[in-house]
Design a protein around this motif. Structure first.
Motif, mmCIF file in Angstrom:
data_model
loop_
_atom_site.group_PDB
_atom_site.id
_atom_site.type_symbol
_atom_site.label_atom_id
_atom_site.label_comp_id
_atom_site.label_asym_id
_atom_site.label_seq_id
_atom_site.Cartn_x
_atom_site.Cartn_y
_atom_site.Cartn_z
ATOM 1 N N GLY A 79 -28.159 85.589 54.082
ATOM 2 C CA GLY A 79 -28.400 85.957 55.765
ATOM 3 C C GLY A 79 -27.396 86.060 56.745
ATOM 4 N N GLU A 80 -26.382 84.905 56.542
ATOM 5 C CA GLU A 80 -25.253 84.768 57.330
ATOM 6 C C GLU A 80 -24.172 86.012 56.865
ATOM 7 N N LEU A 81 -24.035 86.286 55.669
ATOM 8 C CA LEU A 81 -23.244 87.442 55.000
ATOM 9 C C LEU A 81 -23.639 88.738 55.619
ATOM 10 N N ALA A 82 -24.872 88.979 55.341
ATOM 11 C CA ALA A 82 -25.684 89.996 55.960
ATOM 12 C C ALA A 82 -24.966 90.366 57.695
ATOM 13 N N ILE A 83 -25.226 89.079 58.482
ATOM 14 C CA ILE A 83 -25.065 89.418 59.683
ATOM 15 C C ILE A 83 -23.444 89.600 59.934
ATOM 16 N N ALA A 84 -22.467 88.955 58.916
ATOM 17 C CA ALA A 84 -20.934 89.074 59.100
ATOM 18 C C ALA A 84 -20.755 90.707 58.809
ATOM 19 N N ARG A 85 -21.483 91.208 57.750
ATOM 20 C CA ARG A 85 -21.222 92.555 57.144
ATOM 21 C C ARG A 85 -21.510 93.547 58.186
ATOM 22 N N LYS A 86 -22.463 93.321 58.983
ATOM 23 C CA LYS A 86 -22.983 94.031 59.970
ATOM 24 C C LYS A 86 -21.952 93.829 61.123
ATOM 25 N N GLN A 87 -21.422 92.731 61.494
ATOM 26 C CA GLN A 87 -20.427 92.966 62.523
ATOM 27 C C GLN A 87 -19.229 93.277 61.981
ATOM 28 N N ALA A 88 -18.735 93.458 60.771
ATOM 29 C CA ALA A 88 -17.673 94.058 60.378
ATOM 30 C C ALA A 88 -17.609 95.531 60.362
#
Length: 167
Positions: free
Chosen positions: A107-116
């Motif tokens: 979930g945290e990686l998905a958020i980070a990916r969206k932010q990136a």
């Protein structure tokens, strides 16, 4: 189970003895499962419960019980076998915890990916805008320099020709 509960091998422990070794938080549920099986006419029942090991540790046991009945179906005896599943239960809990941790990390990686991705989109928009903003005046400058170089505004002296050529 004999060694586990410190029962002599030549004895047959009663259900009451087994229940007395069961963890206090599990006793009522274990008793209800067995009683319901006896009352409902079931041939067998199963449960997992914590029991207090003779060394004081808590152990998880999986128990499969069988109700022995007379010809009329009346219960005569309850027998069963138990298996220590403590290691299995601990491994299952560890896997569950790791899965929860992985789901959280995903979930945290998905958020980070969206932010990136959003930052990359902003960067691309910025570069496109800046490229356009720089290209328009530079095209004019390059055009005027070419006109100067080609002598459209008159001949350049040697001192002027060098810098114009570099531009």
């Amino acid at each position: 189970m004999f060694d586990l509960l410190d029962v002599p091998r030549d004895s047959i422990p009663s259900f009451g003895f087994f229940l007395s070794c069961t963890h206090p938080d599990d006793r009522e549920a274990v008793q209800q499962i067995a009683l319901n099986a006896v009352r409902a006419g079931a041939e067998s029942y199963e449960f997992e419960a914590r029991v207090l090991h003779r060394n004081g540790k808590t152990v998880n046991l999986y128990t499969l019980g069988k109700v022995i009945r007379d010809a009329d179906g009346n219960p005569l005896q309850v027998i069963g076998t138990s298996q220590d599943v403590t290691d299995y239960r601990q491994a299952t809990n560890q896997i569950r915890l790791q899965n929860e941790s992985l789901l959280k990390a995903n979930g945290e990686l998905a958020i980070a990916r969206k932010q990136a991705e959003a930052a990359n989109k902003l960067k691309s928009q910025f570069l496109a805008t800046m490229s356009h903003e720089l290209r328009t005046p530079l095209n004019a400058i390059v055009g005027f320099v070419e006109l100067l170089r080609d002598g459209v505004y008159g001949e350049l002296n040697t001192r002027q020709a060098g810098p114009v050529e570099r531009i």
